[in-house]
Design a protein around this motif. Structure first.
Motif, PDB file in Angstrom:
ATOM      1  N   VAL A  56       0.839  -1.199   0.000  1.00 21.39           N
ATOM      2  CA  VAL A  56       0.000   0.000   0.000  1.00 21.39           C
ATOM      3  C   VAL A  56       0.875   1.250   0.000  1.00 21.39           C
ATOM      4  CG1 VAL A  56      -1.681   1.312   1.308  1.00 21.39           C
ATOM      5  CG2 VAL A  56      -1.901  -1.146   1.155  1.00 21.39           C
ATOM      6  N   ARG A  57       1.923   1.222   0.808  1.00 19.82           N
ATOM      7  CA  ARG A  57       2.788   2.391   0.917  1.00 19.82           C
ATOM      8  C   ARG A  57       3.439   2.683  -0.433  1.00 19.82           C
ATOM      9  NH1 ARG A  57       7.972   2.828   2.500  1.00 19.82           N
ATOM     10  NH2 ARG A  57       8.073   0.656   3.126  1.00 19.82           N
ATOM     11  N   TRP A  58       3.963   1.614  -1.101  1.00 26.19           N
ATOM     12  CA  TRP A  58       4.616   1.837  -2.386  1.00 26.19           C
ATOM     13  C   TRP A  58       3.640   2.385  -3.407  1.00 26.19           C
ATOM     14  CZ3 TRP A  58       7.044  -3.650  -2.101  1.00 26.19           C
ATOM     15  CH2 TRP A  58       8.200  -3.592  -1.331  1.00 26.19           C
ATOM     16  N   GLN A  59       2.465   1.765  -3.422  1.00 21.59           N
ATOM     17  CA  GLN A  59       1.485   2.156  -4.428  1.00 21.59           C
ATOM     18  C   GLN A  59       1.108   3.627  -4.269  1.00 21.59           C
ATOM     19  OE1 GLN A  59      -1.836  -0.472  -4.572  1.00 21.59           O
ATOM     20  NE2 GLN A  59      -3.193   1.010  -5.501  1.00 21.59           N
ATOM     21  N   LEU A  60       0.897   4.041  -3.021  1.00 22.80           N
ATOM     22  CA  LEU A  60       0.438   5.409  -2.785  1.00 22.80           C
ATOM     23  C   LEU A  60       1.584   6.410  -2.870  1.00 22.80           C
ATOM     24  CD1 LEU A  60      -2.109   4.716   0.013  1.00 22.80           C
ATOM     25  CD2 LEU A  60      -2.543   5.118  -2.390  1.00 22.80           C
ATOM     26  N   GLU A  61       2.782   5.989  -2.445  1.00 17.80           N
ATOM     27  CA  GLU A  61       3.926   6.909  -2.531  1.00 17.80           C
ATOM     28  C   GLU A  61       4.203   7.273  -3.981  1.00 17.80           C
ATOM     29  OE1 GLU A  61       7.308   5.159  -0.694  1.00 17.80           O
ATOM     30  OE2 GLU A  61       6.909   6.086   1.231  1.00 17.80           O
ATOM     31  N   GLY A  62       4.209   6.249  -4.839  1.00 17.53           N
ATOM     32  CA  GLY A  62       4.466   6.485  -6.255  1.00 17.53           C
ATOM     33  C   GLY A  62       3.434   7.421  -6.843  1.00 17.53           C
ATOM     34  N   TRP A  63       2.215   7.246  -6.381  1.00 22.47           N
ATOM     35  CA  TRP A  63       1.138   8.042  -6.955  1.00 22.47           C
ATOM     36  C   TRP A  63       1.165   9.466  -6.414  1.00 22.47           C
ATOM     37  CZ3 TRP A  63      -3.663   9.375  -4.387  1.00 22.47           C
ATOM     38  CH2 TRP A  63      -4.578   9.998  -5.245  1.00 22.47           C
ATOM     39  N   LEU A  64       1.397   9.580  -5.103  1.00 17.17           N
ATOM     40  CA  LEU A  64       1.412  10.914  -4.506  1.00 17.17           C
ATOM     41  C   LEU A  64       2.602  11.725  -4.997  1.00 17.17           C
ATOM     42  CD1 LEU A  64       0.333  10.109  -0.848  1.00 17.17           C
ATOM     43  CD2 LEU A  64      -0.950  11.405  -2.541  1.00 17.17           C
ATOM     44  N   SER A  65       3.743  11.025  -5.262  1.00 17.27           N
ATOM     45  CA  SER A  65       4.910  11.778  -5.724  1.00 17.27           C
ATOM     46  C   SER A  65       4.848  12.026  -7.224  1.00 17.27           C
ATOM     47  CB  SER A  65       6.191  11.025  -5.376  1.00 17.27           C
ATOM     48  OG  SER A  65       6.200   9.807  -6.064  1.00 17.27           O
ATOM     49  N   GLY A  66       3.872  11.417  -7.893  1.00 12.13           N
ATOM     50  CA  GLY A  66       3.687  11.707  -9.308  1.00 12.13           C
ATOM     51  C   GLY A  66       4.603  10.938 -10.223  1.00 12.13           C
ATOM     52  N   THR A  67       5.370   9.940  -9.698  1.00 15.49           N
ATOM     53  CA  THR A  67       6.259   9.185 -10.587  1.00 15.49           C
ATOM     54  C   THR A  67       5.502   8.123 -11.365  1.00 15.49           C
ATOM     55  OG1 THR A  67       6.805   7.801  -8.717  1.00 15.49           O
ATOM     56  CG2 THR A  67       8.380   9.520  -9.294  1.00 15.49           C
ATOM     57  N   SER A  68       4.458   7.582 -10.784  1.00 15.60           N
ATOM     58  CA  SER A  68       3.698   6.582 -11.529  1.00 15.60           C
ATOM     59  C   SER A  68       2.394   7.229 -11.983  1.00 15.60           C
ATOM     60  CB  SER A  68       3.411   5.368 -10.656  1.00 15.60           C
ATOM     61  OG  SER A  68       2.578   5.717  -9.596  1.00 15.60           O
ATOM     62  N   ASN A  69       1.868   6.730 -13.097  1.00 11.93           N
ATOM     63  CA  ASN A  69       0.687   7.384 -13.631  1.00 11.93           C
ATOM     64  C   ASN A  69      -0.576   6.900 -12.914  1.00 11.93           C
ATOM     65  OD1 ASN A  69       1.254   4.980 -14.639  1.00 11.93           O
ATOM     66  ND2 ASN A  69       1.080   5.497 -16.797  1.00 11.93           N
ATOM     67  N   GLY A  70      -1.607   7.686 -12.980  1.00 11.24           N
ATOM     68  CA  GLY A  70      -2.855   7.380 -12.309  1.00 11.24           C
ATOM     69  C   GLY A  70      -3.732   8.611 -12.409  1.00 11.24           C
ATOM     70  N   PRO A  71      -4.860   8.608 -11.705  1.00 11.27           N
ATOM     71  CA  PRO A  71      -5.685   9.807 -11.741  1.00 11.27           C
ATOM     72  C   PRO A  71      -4.983  10.987 -11.079  1.00 11.27           C
ATOM     73  CG  PRO A  71      -6.564   8.215 -10.183  1.00 11.27           C
ATOM     74  CD  PRO A  71      -5.458   7.537 -10.908  1.00 11.27           C
TER      75      PRO A  71
END
Lengths: 558, 243
Positions: free
Chosen positions: A329-344
């Motif tokens: 969960v931490r990895w998934q959300l960190e990547g998303w919050l930091s904008g490195t991985s794509n998502g909404p």
């Protein structure tokens, strides 16, 4: 079930539930059309399924779009989607399970039900059929027909005419049927094509009914038609190919946490993730289940969802589940919050859910051929997770082959542990694919390169794929930090030109091409390239591409 | 008298034969660098076509450095991976995955660490601990001391390091001196088969031996040769192709 040799056959008494024109029924339900609207599902160049109203207006299966629209101008044309067909059919299967326990989905639109026990329970086969039709109409909201007979093909044909064939009469029932009915028993498209070919050959040979076909000696049929012939012969005699596989539905187990105030920071989420994972672990333990996949769903304030599916092997590491999932969960959300991985788009989260999927009872999980997970396997998994802990989620990648034309397109790489499903199946034909052997080095992004003819002019490829001259030399771009680059830049003849500095030319021994590849011309990621294989003297071979007026080094066969 | 003499020569001949055999054995051992110390560690499976390149096999705890060919690195790891070993590729962002799969590497047991960055020593250490075959790309930020520590750890844990580029203290050093592709013409054909000339040095200072290795061999169209035997071979090849 009885196994008897000779003229007798091996069969199971079964009922078949058939929903006519299922693809169009499912598509109409999703599109919100009423059942009496004319509609058809289009796949490729022809209609694959047609609703009853459209059929009455003259639309036929296999018809082109234009002809169909001429026959019925108000026809609603819906897109083909196999996933939607099978998803929608789950509700029919669930409705049927209200009446009988254990049904087998042969293909979307067709359900197999073992008739013996169910008919005894309901009193008779007529009563069972009535109960099934009623349940499907009430719960799933669609029409269906039910038939019962011995053996696969007889039962399917009985369902198409809503008839119940008495015990032992199935062979007579089949004997009078046309040879083209064989294709109803084929469950996959490839198999159906093969069976349709077989039927057309048999018709041309003067064999029109199943009775005439089964009168032929089996050995002759096998000698002429191979495995398809053997399969068809068995089916036409009314035998079963495989016993029915019954569906056991296990509900997914889900745990969700709704934040009182939308959460902004990863630290908040990590605590909640741990809590949610612990809840899920207890829920699984209480139900006596374990899961093969875990889906993590985070919902943002704006109602968007961010979800990923993870494979787990929780059983082998009891107690570590919560910590394991917390990391994910931490990895998934960190990547998303930091904008490195794509998502909404970034937004505060309103809820966090964890769903256990592919749930099986404890102890029923599949193990490897030689016993459980080997020591080396779990050791390697632990190692990779540790490296992931050091480098982050995207630091360790798992790879699969997928379909594509250029070597770079043929690889799917995703963070280790995440569910890998290739979007482009590698088994499909990929016309224009660079032929094997595949290159051992594929540059992550193409590098500039120059192909020169004997006189030192850059070679170009015309619109009609004509090479301006045979390539004789190739030269790489010089490393910008190299001494040679600096020297070239300082030289007065360069006139402080900031363009690339080229290295010494290398002689080309042989070459092949150009092979044109024009991909996705309809979209913004359109590309038009011409590939060349170039063998250097006493060195590796290169795969180079000509596009936008320049040469690019794509891969090295080293 | 005559008989006893013949017996004596027979005995001498046995002595001589034994001595010659021993000499040949030591010559081979010194040439390929497989002394006694090599026999106590188990080996990972290696394709038979590569037994000339690594006569002692792919021994656990060894470091093999390969210069000039990614394909050769993959070929070294392929058989072991197909038979259940785990492989990790560190610092090889441009590794051709399709090529790896075709060579026989099982992609389910392959992990990539494309950009280890400054943590490379820790990452490589963890991988040597847990994986069977560790492929190291060129240009990893490893000092000589780091490399020595890794070798010691590999020896202890029984994993094999296959490194691109030179590695001080490698147990076998393979340098691809020339590679030659067949199958291309002047604008026609496609890449079909490739021969590599590999220079093998077991240890620092030991003599270099050269092996010519055919790595990719695709069934090519039969070429008509003038001689009769060539014709027969061509026909056979054509039949195999048809079958």
């Amino acid at each position: 079930m009885s196994a008897v040799t000779g003229s007798s056959v091996t069969t199971v008494r079964r009922a078949v539930l058939w929903v006519p024109d299922w693809p169009v029924v499912a598509a109409m339900a999703e599109a919100g059309l009423s059942a009496d609207a004319p509609a058809a599902v289009l796949h490729g160049r022809g209609m694959v399924a047609v609703s009853a109203a459209a059929r009455a207006a003259g639309v036929r299966r296999g018809q082109r779009k234009r002809l169909a629209q001429r026959a019925c101008p108000q026809l609603a044309i819906l897109t083909h989607d196999e996933g939607r067909d099978s998803r929608g059919f789950e509700s029919v299967a669930a409705a049927a399970e209200q009446v009988v326990s254990g049904v087998e989905i042969s293909r979307p639109g067709l359900l197999m039900i073992p008739a013996d026990g169910a008919a005894r329970f309901h009193g008779s086969e007529e009563a069972l059929a009535e109960a099934l039709v009623g349940a499907i109409a009430d719960l799933a909201g669609c029409e269906c027909s039910v038939g019962a007979a011995d053996g696969l093909l007889a039962a399917i044909l009985a369902a198409r005419t809503s008839s119940l064939i008495p015990l032992g009469k199935s062979a007579d029932f089949l004997a009078g049927m046309g040879i083209e009915t064989l294709s109803f028993a084929a469950m996959e498209r490839v198999q159906r094509d093969a069976v349709e070919d077989l039927a057309s050959v048999l018709v041309r040979l003067g064999i029109h009914t199943l009775g005439e076909f089964t009168a032929l000696p089996l050995s002759d049929v096998v000698a002429r038609f191979g495995p398809v012939g053997a399969w068809a012969h068995r089916i036409a005699r009314g035998e079963d190919v495989a016993p029915p596989v019954l569906r056991r539905s296990e509900e997914d187990i889900a745990v969700e946490y709704v934040f009182e105030e939308p959460a902004q920071r990863v630290e908040q989420l990590t605590l909640v993730a741990r809590h949610v994972a612990e809840l899920l672990a207890t829920a699984l333990l209480e139900a006596g289940m374990r899961c093969a996949k875990v889906r993590i769903v985070a919902r943002t304030e704006r109602g968007e969802e961010l979800e990923r599916v993870w494979r787990t092997d929780v059983g082998s590491r009891a107690g570590a589940f919560a910590a394991h999932m917390t990391d994910r969960v931490r990895w998934q959300l960190e990547g998303w919050l930091s904008g490195t991985s794509n998502g909404p788009e970034r937004a505060a989260l309103s809820s966090l859910g964890v769903v256990a999927e592919d749930v099986v009872p404890l102890g029923a999980e599949q193990s490897y051929l030689w016993g459980g997970v080997s020591g080396a396997d779990s050791r390697a998994q632990r190692t990779l997770e540790r490296v992931q802990g050091l480098l982050g989620l995207e630091g360790v990648l798992a790879v699969r082959e997928q379909g594509g034309r250029s070597p770079r397109d043929r690889v799917l790489a995703l963070p280790w542990g995440q569910e890998l499903t290739p979007v482009r199946p590698p088994a499909h034909p990929w016309p224009g694919q660079i032929p094997d052997p595949p290159p051992a080095t594929v540059l992550p992004s193409p590098e500039r390169i120059q192909l020169l003819d004997a006189g030192g002019t850059v070679v170009s490829v015309g619109r009609r794929l004509a090479m301006s001259a045979p390539p004789t030399w190739v030269r790489h771009e010089e490393d910008p930090g190299a001494e040679r680059t600096a020297a070239m830049r300082r030289h007065p003849s360069s006139r402080h030109n900031a363009g690339p500095v080229w290295g010494a030319p290398l002689p080309i021994d042989a070459w092949a091409g150009p092979w044109p590849v024009a991909e996705r011309w309809w979209s913004s990621e359109a590309s038009r390239r011409a590939y060349l294989q170039v063998a250097l003297r006493d060195g590796p071979a290169l795969l180079v591409a000509f596009s936008d007026g320049g040469w690019w080094l794509e891969a090295i066969y080293d | 008298m005559f008989e006893s003499e013949s017996v004596v020569t027979g005995v001498e001949a046995t002595h001589v034969r034994l001595a010659r055999a021993r000499a040949a054995l030591t010559a081979v051992e010194s040439r390929v660098g497989s002394g006694r110390e090599g026999w106590d560690s188990p080996t990972l499976p290696l394709a038979t076509s590569l037994s000339e390149v690594l006569p002692g096999g792919l021994r656990r705890g060894q470091v093999v450095s390969v210069e000039g060919s990614t394909s050769l690195m993959l070929a070294l790891a392929a058989r072991a991976s197909a038979e259940g070993s785990w492989t990790v590729a560190i610092g090889m962002p441009s590794l051709g995955i399709v090529a790896a799969a075709r060579r026989g590497i099982e992609l389910h047991r392959l992990a990539l660490v494309p950009h280890p960055g400054v943590n490379v020593a820790a990452v490589a250490g963890a991988c040597v601990d847990g994986m069977d075959v560790v492929l190291c790309g060129p240009g990893l930020a490893l000092s000589d001391a780091d490399r020595r520590r890794l070798v010691a750890r590999a020896r202890e844990r029984g994993s094999v390091i296959v490194a691109a580029g030179s590695w001080a203290g490698a147990h076998a050093r393979l340098v691809v001196e020339a590679s030659r592709w067949e199958g291309l013409g002047a604008g026609d054909g496609r890449l079909r088969s490739r021969t590599l000339t590999v220079a093998i040095r077991a240890r620092e200072g030991s003599p270099v031996s050269r092996v010519v290795l055919t790595l990719d061999q695709q069934r090519s169209l039969p070429r008509v040769r003038p001689s009769g035997s060539g014709q027969a071979r061509t026909e056979r090849a054509g039949l195999e192709g048809a079958a």
